[in-house]
Design an enzyme around this catalytic site. Structure first.
Site, mmCIF file in Angstrom:
data_model
loop_
_atom_site.group_PDB
_atom_site.id
_atom_site.type_symbol
_atom_site.label_atom_id
_atom_site.label_comp_id
_atom_site.label_asym_id
_atom_site.label_seq_id
_atom_site.Cartn_x
_atom_site.Cartn_y
_atom_site.Cartn_z
ATOM 1 N N CYS A 178 49.137 33.118 44.960
ATOM 2 C CA CYS A 178 48.027 31.998 44.262
ATOM 3 C C CYS A 178 48.898 30.472 44.890
ATOM 4 O O CYS A 178 50.058 30.511 44.317
ATOM 5 C CB CYS A 178 48.027 32.013 42.724
ATOM 6 S SG CYS A 178 47.068 30.545 42.435
ATOM 7 N N HIS A 201 43.246 42.403 36.920
ATOM 8 C CA HIS A 201 43.706 41.872 38.176
ATOM 9 C C HIS A 201 45.314 41.588 38.152
ATOM 10 O O HIS A 201 45.920 40.896 37.445
ATOM 11 C CB HIS A 201 42.876 40.427 38.499
ATOM 12 C CG HIS A 201 43.395 39.806 39.542
ATOM 13 N ND1 HIS A 201 42.548 39.510 40.625
ATOM 14 C CD2 HIS A 201 44.504 38.768 39.899
ATOM 15 C CE1 HIS A 201 43.094 38.747 41.669
ATOM 16 N NE2 HIS A 201 44.262 38.237 41.160
ATOM 17 N N ASN A 244 48.817 40.616 45.618
ATOM 18 C CA ASN A 244 48.323 41.476 44.614
ATOM 19 C C ASN A 244 48.785 43.014 44.594
ATOM 20 O O ASN A 244 49.382 43.356 45.826
ATOM 21 C CB ASN A 244 46.737 41.403 44.978
ATOM 22 C CG ASN A 244 46.413 40.156 44.869
ATOM 23 O OD1 ASN A 244 46.391 39.292 45.755
ATOM 24 N ND2 ASN A 244 45.529 39.865 43.621
ATOM 25 N N ARG A 280 40.410 36.672 50.242
ATOM 26 C CA ARG A 280 40.629 35.415 49.408
ATOM 27 C C ARG A 280 41.906 35.316 48.835
ATOM 28 O O ARG A 280 42.669 34.477 49.200
ATOM 29 C CB ARG A 280 39.501 35.232 48.231
ATOM 30 C CG ARG A 280 39.215 34.127 47.643
ATOM 31 C CD ARG A 280 39.883 33.657 46.651
ATOM 32 N NE ARG A 280 40.296 34.610 45.354
ATOM 33 C CZ ARG A 280 41.262 34.582 44.662
ATOM 34 N NH1 ARG A 280 42.047 33.863 44.424
ATOM 35 N NH2 ARG A 280 41.010 35.597 43.623
ATOM 36 N N ASP A 281 42.189 36.133 47.569
ATOM 37 C CA ASP A 281 43.513 35.901 47.025
ATOM 38 C C ASP A 281 44.413 36.134 48.077
ATOM 39 O O ASP A 281 45.775 35.651 47.863
ATOM 40 C CB ASP A 281 43.453 36.793 46.060
ATOM 41 C CG ASP A 281 44.485 36.308 44.882
ATOM 42 O OD1 ASP A 281 45.146 35.468 45.102
ATOM 43 O OD2 ASP A 281 44.618 37.018 43.712
HETATM 44 P P1 HMG Z 1 39.578 17.365 41.884
HETATM 45 O O1 HMG Z 1 40.500 16.745 43.024
HETATM 46 O O2 HMG Z 1 40.105 17.252 40.620
HETATM 47 O O3 HMG Z 1 38.395 16.909 42.134
HETATM 48 O O4 HMG Z 1 39.640 19.176 42.178
HETATM 49 P P2 HMG Z 1 37.032 15.993 42.955
HETATM 50 O O5 HMG Z 1 35.711 16.413 42.345
HETATM 51 O O6 HMG Z 1 37.821 14.609 42.750
HETATM 52 O O7 HMG Z 1 37.167 16.581 44.539
HETATM 53 C C1 HMG Z 1 38.228 16.402 45.274
HETATM 54 C C2 HMG Z 1 37.488 16.475 46.762
HETATM 55 O O8 HMG Z 1 37.176 17.684 46.995
HETATM 56 C C3 HMG Z 1 36.388 15.489 47.058
HETATM 57 O O9 HMG Z 1 36.432 15.103 48.602
HETATM 58 C C4 HMG Z 1 35.310 16.504 46.765
HETATM 59 O O10 HMG Z 1 34.031 16.162 47.402
HETATM 60 C C5 HMG Z 1 36.001 17.868 47.251
HETATM 61 P P3 HMG Z 1 36.716 13.583 48.536
HETATM 62 O O11 HMG Z 1 35.744 12.665 47.995
HETATM 63 O O12 HMG Z 1 38.040 13.520 48.378
HETATM 64 O O13 HMG Z 1 36.583 13.609 50.308
HETATM 65 N N1 HMG Z 1 35.333 18.757 46.756
HETATM 66 C C6 HMG Z 1 34.784 19.812 47.355
HETATM 67 N N2 HMG Z 1 34.598 20.265 48.670
HETATM 68 C C7 HMG Z 1 34.197 21.405 49.119
HETATM 69 N N3 HMG Z 1 33.726 22.497 47.829
HETATM 70 C C8 HMG Z 1 34.146 22.151 46.612
HETATM 71 C C9 HMG Z 1 34.643 20.917 46.297
HETATM 72 N N4 HMG Z 1 34.806 20.499 45.254
HETATM 73 C C10 HMG Z 1 35.386 19.034 45.403
HETATM 74 N N5 HMG Z 1 33.429 23.018 45.801
HETATM 75 C C11 HMG Z 1 38.568 21.304 42.312
HETATM 76 C C12 HMG Z 1 39.046 19.744 41.390
HETATM 77 C C13 HMG Z 1 38.221 22.335 41.266
HETATM 78 C C14 HMG Z 1 37.644 21.067 43.313
HETATM 79 C C15 HMG Z 1 40.200 21.669 42.927
HETATM 80 O O14 HMG Z 1 41.080 21.567 42.023
HETATM 81 C C16 HMG Z 1 39.809 23.010 43.506
HETATM 82 O O15 HMG Z 1 38.977 23.351 44.380
HETATM 83 N N6 HMG Z 1 40.818 24.115 43.163
HETATM 84 C C17 HMG Z 1 40.611 25.436 43.352
HETATM 85 C C18 HMG Z 1 42.177 25.700 43.542
HETATM 86 C C19 HMG Z 1 42.313 27.150 43.995
HETATM 87 O O16 HMG Z 1 41.425 27.592 44.756
HETATM 88 N N7 HMG Z 1 43.050 28.071 43.684
HETATM 89 C C20 HMG Z 1 43.402 29.354 43.875
HETATM 90 C C21 HMG Z 1 42.289 30.302 43.345
HETATM 91 S S1 HMG Z 1 42.978 30.651 41.689
HETATM 92 C C22 HMG Z 1 43.758 31.976 41.579
HETATM 93 O O17 HMG Z 1 44.216 32.541 42.861
HETATM 94 C C23 HMG Z 1 43.601 33.134 40.647
HETATM 95 C C24 HMG Z 1 43.141 34.257 40.415
HETATM 96 O O18 HMG Z 1 43.374 35.035 41.772
HETATM 97 C C25 HMG Z 1 43.167 35.156 39.548
HETATM 98 C C26 HMG Z 1 44.898 35.034 39.087
HETATM 99 O O19 HMG Z 1 45.493 35.908 39.942
HETATM 100 O O20 HMG Z 1 45.071 34.702 37.903
HETATM 101 C C27 HMG Z 1 41.535 34.034 40.746
HETATM 102 MG MG MG Z 2 45.070 36.538 41.843
#
Ligand code: HMG
Ligand code: MG
Length: 299
Positions: free
Chosen positions: A239, A206, A248, A14-15
């Protein structure tokens, strides 16, 4: 005193992969997870049920879950940002889920398009529905050691948000160094604040290894009794919404160190090394793990 046993949460699929520009095939992701299972990882974060528009590499989360061979004793988990993601995760048969909040407003907005308070309201609903499905929820708290947009972060703020995640129902909070800026001078300051609010059993760490301090940070945290660490095979990772976030902490390097300290993990380093070499062969660059480099050079 150091714990005698550590739980390693493997976040490479994932990450790690979420930040790879080359699209990795679903079959290769499945093979990667299967090899990690064989290596004995107790928890594997397989994918993310996030918006495919935001993170295209995770669009095949359902297919990856459908294809993996599940090893008894391993928990297969995934990130879930909202109720739509939870429904997809439940259908895919996850064993648990992870929600992910941030310590800073700018990162929260860039990563999940919500303020911190808005995200906690979303996650309150996600946790309530997860409980109906008997799913445990892990919480991540990003930018806990520093933010790419806002700079230093007050440990008291980190502690307050970690406690709010536990109050929502998270069984554990992974205090996350999103941009790999933490060092062993800072880790005790953050842990001192966090442990005033939540017990050490609920704390995971993490680390990203951007500045080469991740293993040293683990050593500093072991002294506090922290017994869960996230890592990614070969040091894959980053990320997509944190500019400059490097890989990581490499699981290979972590296991090598923990083996050396006589701390049990249940992970077989040679098999893990093969999983890292497999995913490296699907990328157009070398993985940063120092252990993997030593294996390549046959040292
Ligand atoms: P948004 O654009 O504000 O929300 O995104 P929305 O509700 O308007 O959705 C946009 C579109 O996505 C829509 O489709 C939804 O249906 C669809 P459209 O109508 O335009 O065709 N949608 C989805 N589709 C499938 N599965 C879903 C989903 N949700 C909406 N769950 C949202 C808000 C939260 C969805 C978006 O910002 C998002 O997905 N963000 C995730 C970003 C991400 O994955 N970042 C990396 C992970 S975090 C990380 O790496 C940190 C970590 O490792 C720890 C660290 O190191 O700090 C964990
Ligand atoms: Mg991370």
């Amino acid at each position: 005193m150091n714990p005698t046993r550590i739980t390693v949460v493997e976040v490479g699929p994932r990450d790690g992969l979420q930040n790879e520009p080359a699209s990795i095939s679903t079959a290769d992701k499945i093979e990667f997870v299967n090899r990690l299972s064989v290596a004995g990882l107790p928890v594997i974060e397989v994918s993310a049920f996030v918006s495919p528009k935001w993170v295209p590499q995770m669009a095949d989360a359902t297919a990856v879950f459908a294809g993996i061979a599940r090893r008894p004793g391993t928990r297969y988990t995934a990130l879930v940002p909202n109720l739509a993601g939870l429904d997809r995760a439940v259908d895919a048969g996850v064993n648990e889920i992870a929600i992910f909040a941030a310590s800073t407003e700018t990162f929260s907005r860039r990563n999940i398009n919500q303020t911190i308070d808005e995200s906690f309201e979303t996650y309150r609903q996600v946790c309530a529905r997860a409980r109906e499905h008997d799913l445990r929820v892990r919480g991540y708290l990003s930018t806990a050691f520093g933010c790419p947009f806002e700079g230093p972060v007050d440990p008291a703020r980190v502690a307050e948000l970690a406690e709010r995640l536990v109050d929502l129902g998270a069984f554990e909070v992974s205090i996350s160094d999103t941009i790999g800026i933490a060092h062993p001078g800072q880790v005790p300051r953050v842990l001192d604040a966090v442990l005033l609010r939540i017990p050490v059993e609920r704390v995971a760490l993490h680390f990203h290894d951007t500045r080469g301090t991740a293993l040293a940070n683990v050593l500093a945290a072991l002294a506090y009794g922290v017994a869960t660490f996230d890592a990614s095979a070969g040091g894959l990772g980053g990320c997509p919404y944190a500019p400059g976030a490097a890989g990581n902490l490499a699981t290979d390097d972590l296991i090598y160190m923990l083996d050396g300290l006589g701390i049990e993990t249940g992970v077989t380093l040679t098999a893990l090394s093969e999983a890292s070499a497999f995913i490296e062969s699907k990328l157009d660059h070398r993985l940063p793990s120092r252990f993997a480099q030593a294996v390549r050079s046959r040292f």
